[in-house]
Design a protein around this motif. Structure first.
Motif, PDB file in Angstrom:
ATOM      1  N   ALA A 138       0.960  -1.235  -0.135  1.00  0.00           N
ATOM      2  CA  ALA A 138       0.045  -0.045   0.209  1.00  0.00           C
ATOM      3  C   ALA A 138       0.779   1.220   0.110  1.00  0.00           C
ATOM      4  O   ALA A 138       0.563   2.231  -0.712  1.00  0.00           O
ATOM      5  N   VAL A 139       2.004   1.427   0.703  1.00  0.00           N
ATOM      6  CA  VAL A 139       2.861   2.435   0.895  1.00  0.00           C
ATOM      7  C   VAL A 139       3.575   2.413  -0.558  1.00  0.00           C
ATOM      8  O   VAL A 139       3.533   3.749  -0.838  1.00  0.00           O
ATOM      9  N   SER A 140       3.997   1.330  -1.061  1.00  0.00           N
ATOM     10  CA  SER A 140       4.756   1.524  -2.431  1.00  0.00           C
ATOM     11  C   SER A 140       3.659   2.049  -3.487  1.00  0.00           C
ATOM     12  O   SER A 140       4.167   2.763  -4.197  1.00  0.00           O
ATOM     13  N   ALA A 141       2.308   1.603  -3.467  1.00  0.00           N
ATOM     14  CA  ALA A 141       1.526   2.046  -4.373  1.00  0.00           C
ATOM     15  C   ALA A 141       1.323   3.363  -4.108  1.00  0.00           C
ATOM     16  O   ALA A 141       1.046   4.254  -5.039  1.00  0.00           O
ATOM     17  N   ALA A 142       0.967   3.995  -2.903  1.00  0.00           N
ATOM     18  CA  ALA A 142       0.927   5.334  -2.913  1.00  0.00           C
ATOM     19  C   ALA A 142       2.236   6.402  -3.387  1.00  0.00           C
ATOM     20  O   ALA A 142       1.681   7.343  -3.738  1.00  0.00           O
ATOM     21  N   GLY A 143       3.249   5.568  -2.987  1.00  0.00           N
ATOM     22  CA  GLY A 143       4.478   6.358  -3.255  1.00  0.00           C
ATOM     23  C   GLY A 143       4.542   6.524  -5.016  1.00  0.00           C
ATOM     24  O   GLY A 143       5.232   7.598  -5.533  1.00  0.00           O
ATOM     25  N   SER A 144       3.978   5.630  -5.638  1.00  0.00           N
ATOM     26  CA  SER A 144       4.018   5.658  -7.150  1.00  0.00           C
ATOM     27  C   SER A 144       2.932   6.532  -7.742  1.00  0.00           C
ATOM     28  O   SER A 144       3.141   6.926  -8.878  1.00  0.00           O
ATOM     29  N   THR A 145       2.077   6.885  -6.923  1.00  0.00           N
ATOM     30  CA  THR A 145       1.203   7.795  -7.452  1.00  0.00           C
ATOM     31  C   THR A 145       1.280   9.281  -7.362  1.00  0.00           C
ATOM     32  O   THR A 145       0.695  10.220  -7.754  1.00  0.00           O
ATOM     33  N   ARG A 146       2.423   9.762  -6.497  1.00  0.00           N
ATOM     34  CA  ARG A 146       2.509  11.037  -6.059  1.00  0.00           C
ATOM     35  C   ARG A 146       3.346  11.954  -7.300  1.00  0.00           C
ATOM     36  O   ARG A 146       4.102  11.208  -8.031  1.00  0.00           O
TER      37      ARG A 146
END
Length: 142
Positions: free
Chosen positions: A134-142
Motif C-alpha cells: 500500500a505504501v509503495s503504491a501510494a508512493g508511485s502515484t505522487r
C-alpha cells in the motif's frame, strides 16, 4: 499501572544461523524507551522437525541485546507449549528468535483512553506485505 500493548515476533534465520544482525536495531528500540523486552527465547528446528529451545548462555554474548529484565515474574503470556507451537512455524533447519515486548510508546495513549472513559475495541496488525504494498503504491502515484 497502565501497560502498553504486548506483542511477540518470531524471526526465522534459515540455515540455523542467528548472526545477531538484528541486535543493534532491537537495542536502539529498547534504549529509546519505545519498547521493553519481556522475554527473549531462541529455538532451533532440526531438519527432521524436532524443536529445541536454545538457552541464552549457549549463544555468543556479542550477538545478544542487553535489556533490563522486567521486575517480578510475568507469567501467562507464552509458555513452553506456545513456544513449541510457534517453533513449528519455523522452517526446518532454521533457528528463530522469539521476542515478547511491551510497546512503551503507547502507555500515555492507554492512560489517556482510560482517563477519558474510552475502551479498546480492536487492535490488529496489518500484515507487513500488505502495508508495504500500500505504501509503495501510494508512493508511485505522487
Amino acid at each position: 499501572m497502565a501497560v502498553g500493548p504486548v506483542e511477540y515476533l518470531v524471526i526465522a534465520f534459515p540455515g540455523g544461523r542467528f548472526t545477531g544482525a538484528i541486535a543493534p536495531a532491537l537495542a536502539e528500540a529498547v534504549a529509546s524507551k519505545a519498547v521493553r523486552i519481556i522475554d527473549l527465547t531462541f529455538v532451533y528446528r532440526a531438519d527432521d522437525g524436532a524443536i529445541e529451545m536454545v538457552e541464552l548462555e549457549d549463544l555468543d554474548p556479542q550477538e545478544l541485546v542487553s535489556f533490563e529484565p522486567v521486575e517480578g515474574e510475568i507469567t501467562g503470556m507464552l509458555n513452553s507449549d506456545d513456544i513449541r507451537k510457534l517453533g513449528e512455524r519455523v522452517p526446518p533447519g532454521s533457528s528463530a528468535a522469539l521476542i515478547v515486548w511491551e510497546d512503551l510508546w503507547a502507555v500515555p495513549l492507554t492512560e489517556a483512553v482510560r482517563a477519558s472513559g474510552g475502551q479498546l475495541v480492536a487492535h490488529e496488525r496489518i500484515p507487513a506485505d500488505v502495508a508495504e504494498a500500500a505504501v509503495s503504491a501510494a508512493g508511485s502515484t505522487r
